[in-house]
Design a protein around this motif. Structure first.
Motif, mmCIF file in Angstrom:
data_model
loop_
_atom_site.group_PDB
_atom_site.id
_atom_site.type_symbol
_atom_site.label_atom_id
_atom_site.label_comp_id
_atom_site.label_asym_id
_atom_site.label_seq_id
_atom_site.Cartn_x
_atom_site.Cartn_y
_atom_site.Cartn_z
ATOM 1 N N ILE A 1 10.189 5.701 2.716
ATOM 2 C CA ILE A 1 9.543 4.670 1.896
ATOM 3 C C ILE A 1 10.339 4.457 0.614
ATOM 4 O O ILE A 1 10.551 3.322 0.176
ATOM 5 C CB ILE A 1 8.086 5.064 1.604
ATOM 6 C CG1 ILE A 1 7.276 5.057 2.907
ATOM 7 C CG2 ILE A 1 7.453 4.105 0.605
ATOM 8 C CD1 ILE A 1 5.876 5.592 2.772
ATOM 9 N N SER B 1 3.820 13.633 -3.773
ATOM 10 C CA SER B 1 3.550 14.886 -3.055
ATOM 11 C C SER B 1 2.305 14.746 -2.183
ATOM 12 O O SER B 1 2.265 15.243 -1.059
ATOM 13 C CB SER B 1 3.401 16.049 -4.029
ATOM 14 O OG SER B 1 2.278 15.872 -4.857
ATOM 15 N N PHE B 2 1.300 14.024 -2.692
ATOM 16 C CA PHE B 2 0.121 13.782 -1.860
ATOM 17 C C PHE B 2 0.520 12.970 -0.634
ATOM 18 O O PHE B 2 0.089 13.261 0.481
ATOM 19 C CB PHE B 2 -0.948 13.027 -2.658
ATOM 20 C CG PHE B 2 -2.164 12.661 -1.858
ATOM 21 C CD1 PHE B 2 -3.183 13.575 -1.680
ATOM 22 C CD2 PHE B 2 -2.276 11.414 -1.260
ATOM 23 C CE1 PHE B 2 -4.301 13.250 -0.933
ATOM 24 C CE2 PHE B 2 -3.383 11.086 -0.507
ATOM 25 C CZ PHE B 2 -4.397 12.003 -0.346
ATOM 26 N N LEU C 1 1.262 4.123 -3.007
ATOM 27 C CA LEU C 1 0.957 5.535 -2.786
ATOM 28 C C LEU C 1 2.117 6.423 -3.230
ATOM 29 O O LEU C 1 1.914 7.410 -3.951
ATOM 30 C CB LEU C 1 0.659 5.759 -1.297
ATOM 31 C CG LEU C 1 0.323 7.184 -0.878
ATOM 32 C CD1 LEU C 1 -0.987 7.621 -1.501
ATOM 33 C CD2 LEU C 1 0.245 7.303 0.630
ATOM 34 N N ARG D 1 3.280 12.883 0.908
ATOM 35 C CA ARG D 1 4.017 13.701 1.870
ATOM 36 C C ARG D 1 3.055 14.566 2.680
ATOM 37 O O ARG D 1 3.139 14.629 3.902
ATOM 38 C CB ARG D 1 5.035 14.568 1.129
ATOM 39 C CG ARG D 1 6.066 15.174 2.014
ATOM 40 C CD ARG D 1 7.241 15.707 1.206
ATOM 41 N NE ARG D 1 8.086 14.629 0.709
ATOM 42 C CZ ARG D 1 8.705 14.653 -0.470
ATOM 43 N NH1 ARG D 1 8.567 15.701 -1.243
ATOM 44 N NH2 ARG D 1 9.458 13.656 -0.850
ATOM 45 N N VAL D 2 2.112 15.208 1.979
ATOM 46 C CA VAL D 2 1.138 16.042 2.689
ATOM 47 C C VAL D 2 0.291 15.177 3.617
ATOM 48 O O VAL D 2 -0.092 15.598 4.697
ATOM 49 C CB VAL D 2 0.243 16.793 1.677
ATOM 50 C CG1 VAL D 2 -0.862 17.542 2.406
ATOM 51 C CG2 VAL D 2 1.074 17.757 0.871
ATOM 52 N N ASP D 3 0.030 13.956 3.207
ATOM 53 C CA ASP D 3 -0.793 13.055 4.001
ATOM 54 C C ASP D 3 -0.039 12.531 5.221
ATOM 55 O O ASP D 3 -0.594 11.797 6.020
ATOM 56 C CB ASP D 3 -1.242 11.881 3.118
ATOM 57 C CG ASP D 3 -2.539 11.267 3.612
ATOM 58 O OD1 ASP D 3 -3.400 12.026 4.075
ATOM 59 O OD2 ASP D 3 -2.685 10.035 3.538
ATOM 60 N N GLY D 4 1.237 12.891 5.337
ATOM 61 C CA GLY D 4 1.966 12.542 6.537
ATOM 62 C C GLY D 4 2.831 11.298 6.425
ATOM 63 O O GLY D 4 3.326 10.798 7.432
ATOM 64 N N TRP D 5 3.019 10.763 5.225
ATOM 65 C CA TRP D 5 3.864 9.574 5.089
ATOM 66 C C TRP D 5 5.326 10.003 4.904
ATOM 67 O O TRP D 5 5.591 10.969 4.191
ATOM 68 C CB TRP D 5 3.420 8.740 3.890
ATOM 69 C CG TRP D 5 2.046 8.212 4.031
ATOM 70 C CD1 TRP D 5 0.896 8.802 3.584
ATOM 71 C CD2 TRP D 5 1.643 7.017 4.689
ATOM 72 N NE1 TRP D 5 -0.184 8.039 3.917
ATOM 73 C CE2 TRP D 5 0.245 6.932 4.601
ATOM 74 C CE3 TRP D 5 2.338 5.997 5.352
ATOM 75 C CZ2 TRP D 5 -0.477 5.875 5.146
ATOM 76 C CZ3 TRP D 5 1.616 4.946 5.893
ATOM 77 C CH2 TRP D 5 0.229 4.888 5.793
ATOM 78 N N PRO D 6 6.251 9.284 5.528
ATOM 79 C CA PRO D 6 7.675 9.604 5.348
ATOM 80 C C PRO D 6 8.145 9.130 3.978
ATOM 81 O O PRO D 6 8.678 8.028 3.834
ATOM 82 C CB PRO D 6 8.355 8.835 6.473
ATOM 83 C CG PRO D 6 7.445 7.683 6.739
ATOM 84 C CD PRO D 6 6.048 8.131 6.414
ATOM 85 N N LYS E 1 0.833 -1.203 0.000
ATOM 86 C CA LYS E 1 0.000 0.000 0.000
ATOM 87 C C LYS E 1 0.873 1.260 0.000
ATOM 88 O O LYS E 1 0.636 2.189 -0.777
ATOM 89 C CB LYS E 1 -0.866 -0.072 1.264
ATOM 90 C CG LYS E 1 -1.883 0.972 1.441
ATOM 91 C CD LYS E 1 -2.849 0.570 2.543
ATOM 92 C CE LYS E 1 -2.623 1.289 3.845
ATOM 93 N NZ LYS E 1 -1.653 0.757 4.767
ATOM 94 N N GLU E 2 1.892 1.273 0.841
ATOM 95 C CA GLU E 2 2.753 2.442 0.967
ATOM 96 C C GLU E 2 3.554 2.674 -0.315
ATOM 97 O O GLU E 2 3.674 3.807 -0.785
ATOM 98 C CB GLU E 2 3.688 2.267 2.171
ATOM 99 C CG GLU E 2 2.994 2.352 3.538
ATOM 100 C CD GLU E 2 2.186 1.118 3.889
ATOM 101 O OE1 GLU E 2 2.331 0.088 3.191
ATOM 102 O OE2 GLU E 2 1.390 1.162 4.840
ATOM 103 N N PHE F 1 2.565 6.416 -7.071
ATOM 104 C CA PHE F 1 1.550 7.135 -7.826
ATOM 105 C C PHE F 1 1.640 8.636 -7.615
ATOM 106 O O PHE F 1 1.561 9.416 -8.569
ATOM 107 C CB PHE F 1 0.152 6.631 -7.444
ATOM 108 C CG PHE F 1 -0.969 7.390 -8.112
ATOM 109 C CD1 PHE F 1 -1.080 7.415 -9.489
ATOM 110 C CD2 PHE F 1 -1.901 8.086 -7.363
ATOM 111 C CE1 PHE F 1 -2.098 8.120 -10.116
ATOM 112 C CE2 PHE F 1 -2.921 8.787 -7.980
ATOM 113 C CZ PHE F 1 -3.022 8.800 -9.353
ATOM 114 N N ASN F 2 1.784 9.053 -6.383
ATOM 115 C CA ASN F 2 1.663 10.482 -6.100
ATOM 116 C C ASN F 2 2.435 10.827 -4.831
ATOM 117 O O ASN F 2 1.873 10.865 -3.740
ATOM 118 C CB ASN F 2 0.172 10.810 -5.937
ATOM 119 C CG ASN F 2 -0.112 12.288 -5.995
ATOM 120 O OD1 ASN F 2 0.791 13.099 -5.909
ATOM 121 N ND2 ASN F 2 -1.358 12.646 -6.137
#
Lengths: 445, 280
Positions: free
Chosen positions: A206, A194-195, A188, A197-202, A184-185, A191-192
């Motif tokens: 990753i 920048s999204f 994400l 990063r804003v969503d809080g994923w490191p 899943k990570e 695919f995108n």
């Protein structure tokens, strides 16, 4: 294919080939084949994400950059009291310079205006050159000799020892399990980012994990496949799989399948033919999978695409014919009329012939000696097309500014663009303009 | 659209909005203090100060290269700041990012990616789902509801490469809805979309407002600013003016923002006239 292989190998019989493919062979060969298959599966999965992240070529820099590490590890292992022939030690050396190579590519990209392809080319060749120099130094100067180190360049699956195979299997399955856990990570970030990063994923972490999986698979495959060709296991299976599907899970599984099959066949064949390096056979197998996929895959394949374009062209051309007949109020299309239409639309003689066959084949018309006669189906279609054409003209007049530029007036495409609501709206507009709407089953065929 | 009637609001200042709120500026969903952003030492944004009022639809407007997208990217940490502070509800971005939703520019991704519309919307649920766990049925259900809200429910299983540009934009919007945020940043959601998508987006914006959310939108069409938005930030490297549309969206301010580009100004004049009539 098996027959030719048998003749190429000289003394190999069909029976031996079957035995090897069915793993009914010596313990060691069986281990190697199983290990390489696992490696292929793992690199298929890892490679799929590398492709989606558009990092496929980076893996090439990585694998070439492992060579100096192998030679240096061999040279310096005794200094640290380690056995210089231990595979684990050599692979650690490979990892260090491989990662260093990737970091160099990134540093070049960050510090200069060079593009990625140039940066990769530079790092790949310089590191590989350094590796060759180090290797020849080892050959001349190392007291114990360097027997075996050259095998890392082209790979030598057949001579691998059981514990080497175990190490390869452990590394490959580690990469496989981690990639599935982080499916899943990875998706994400691929695919995108920048999204993400804003969503809080490191995102950097990753990405690093993704790169670590690539390193694991590459290093694991060094001995069996060789550093020049191991990258093909990461690149070719996912690209071949991409032709078959638009679904990510299926893509990853197909990629694993192609990779696994390549690993399995490659190792088995090279076990039969000792002079045949496994890496080359593995890559050739993967190459065949790619070629077949590129040509014959149903949705993205070259052949399917050509057929689709031809069908669409035929459909549009036959619509032109039917509409012309409808507008002329005629049921019969003479040979002369057909030739005029062909001239108008720029059809070649054979294409006009194909259109005629198509109309007859689709039971829109029956062929006569001097042309064709429309059947009920064809008349209905002509009515529809004519009506849609009128609607489409209206549409262009009123909404041209938002109409996608690539839209042809062909019925299917128009239907795709016009919403139900819009069609009703257009019908109203046409009625207001006082145009006679052809009666019939409406726009939707 | 309901408009706030506040005759005394000073044009060119976001400060007036704070007067309505409790004392703490921490009630402002977004506070930017003295922010400067530079690419290769060339400043793109210069000394930006802004406090976003709560529960408003806010447009960022300005000429090409004015730094509109950069402004929201810098707020969200996608572009590094040369100086300045950004706070959300008086806190650091890290502490509150679960309350922030984001719609990136449509061109920022490769749409030939092997996932369906619903898969993309599910990405908005990932942070709720957490590390290494699959998307459960409940979250898939939420993603369908979000697609419904943008009128794309029927396209849930469609591959994203087979969607039109407008439909792709709506999928991005649905993904942001799936984030269930309180403050949304949208980068050019109206760029190059068809009429149906534009209507759908406007509807979603109004729905978000009615649910108490704040939305900050990079917008390029001056004509529709008075109709779609409550507040506006006029940007050209620095904030030329900001505040309620009826106070700030004036011929004078637009002239300052767009300089001497007359063609644009004549377009703007019409929009200003409409804003003025809305004010009466």
């Amino acid at each position: 294919m098996l027959g030719t292989l048998a003749s190429a190998g000289g003394g190999v019989t069909v029976g031996e080939i079957v035995e090897t493919l069915l793993l009914r062979t010596g313990f060691n060969t069986r281990m190697v084949i199983a290990g390489t298959t696992l490696l292929g599966i793992a690199s298929g999965v890892v490679g799929a994400f590398a492709m989606l992240r558009k990092r496929s070529l980076m893996t090439d820099a990585l694998s070439h950059a492992t060579l100096p590490g192998i030679a240096l590890a061999f040279l310096f292992a005794p200094v640290f009291g380690l056995a210089s022939r231990s595979l684990a030690v050599l692979l650690i050396g490979a990892t260090v310079t491989g990662v260093l190579g990737v970091l160099c590519v990134q540093a070049i990209l960050r510090l200069t205006r060079l593009r990625e392809d140039a940066a990769i080319g530079i790092v790949l060749s310089v590191f590989f050159g350094a590796g060759v120099v180090a290797l020849s130094y080892v050959q001349v100067n190392a007291p114990s000799g360097s027997a075996g180190l050259n095998a890392f360049i082209f790979g030598q699956a057949a001579t691998m020892q059981a514990h080497d195979v175990m190490l390869m299997a452990v590394l490959a399955s580690g990469a496989l399990i981690a990639s599935i856990a982080l499916f899943k990570e990875f998706t994400l970030v691929c695919f995108n980012d920048s999204f993400a990063r804003v969503d809080g994923w490191p995102v950097s972490a990753i990405d690093l994990a993704m790169m670590a999986m690539v390193v694991l698979v590459t290093v694991a495959g060094l001995q069996a496949v060789g550093l020049i060709l191991v990258v093909a296991l990461l690149i070719v299976p996912p690209v071949a799989a991409r032709f078959w599907t638009e679904r990510l899970w299926l893509l990853v599984m197909l990629s694993a399948l192609f990779g696994g099959a390549s690993g399995y066949l490659g190792a088995a064949i090279s076990a039969l033919l000792p002079r045949m390096p496994a890496g080359a056979v593995i890559v050739l197998t993967a190459g065949v999978a790619f070629g077949v996929s590129m040509l014959f895959a149903p949705s993205r394949g070259v052949v399917a695409g050509a057929l689709r374009r031809l069908r669409l062209r035929l459909r549009i051309a036959s619509d032109h014919v039917l509409e012309a007949a409808h507008d002329a109020g005629a049921d019969r299309i003479e040979r002369v009329t057909m030739r005029e239409l062909a001239d108008l639309h720029g059809w070649s003689a054979w294409f006009a012939w194909v259109v005629r066959r198509w109309l007859i084949g689709a039971r829109m018309a029956t062929g006569t000696r001097d042309g064709i006669v429309l059947r009920e189906r064809g008349r209905r279609r002509g009515r529809q097309v004519s009506r849609n054409h009128a609607l489409w003209e209206q549409y262009l007049v009123s909404y041209a500014d938002i109409a996608p530029s690539h839209v042809d007036w062909s019925v299917d495409l128009v239907e795709h663009v016009l919403s139900e609501e819009l069609i009703r709206d257009l019908e109203k507009k046409l009625a207001q303009r006082g145009e006679a709407l052809p009666s019939g089953s409406g726009v939707t065929a | 659209m309901k408009r706030r009637t506040k005759a005394s609001a000073a044009a060119g200042s976001g400060q007036s909005n704070l007067a309505e709120l409790p004392e703490h500026s921490s009630d402002s969903p977004l506070s930017i203090h003295a922010m400067t952003v530079a690419y290769d030492k060339k400043p793109v944004l210069w000394d930006v100060d802004y406090d976003a009022p709560r529960n408003r639809l806010i447009a960022i407007v300005g000429p090409n290269g004015a730094g509109k997208s950069t402004l929201i990217k810098a707020c969200l940490g996608l572009v590094s700041r040369a100086s300045g502070e950004v706070e959300f509800w008086g806190e650091n971005y890290r502490e509150v990012r679960s309350r922030i939703g984001y719609v990136p520019q449509r061109e920022s991704v490769d749409w030939d990616f092997p996932v369906s519309a619903q898969d993309v919307v599910c990405m908005g649920r990932y942070r709720r789902i957490g590390w290494c766990r699959p998307v459960s049925k409940r979250h898939r259900q939420v993603s369908l509801e979000c697609l419904e809200r943008v009128g794309m429910r029927d396209y849930a299983k469609r591959q994203i490469s087979q969607l039109s540009g407008g439909q792709q934009q709506r999928v991005f919007l649905a993904r942001a809805l799936a984030q269930e945020a309180e403050l949304y940043f949208m980068d050019e959601p109206f760029a190059g979309v068809d009429a149906a998508t534009e209507r759908a987006i406007v509807e979603v914006l109004r729905e978000l407002k009615s649910r108490g959310k704040t939305v900050i939108v990079v917008h390029h069409d001056l004509q529709t600013v008075p109709e779609y938005f409550d507040d506006v930030i006029l940007l050209n490297m620095r904030v030329v003016a900001s505040g309620p549309v009826e106070d700030v969206f004036t011929r004078d301010n637009l002239h300052k923002t767009y300089g001497g580009r007359l063609t644009l100004l004549s377009e703007a004049a019409e929009a200003v006239a409409r804003a003025a009539s809305g004010r009466k």
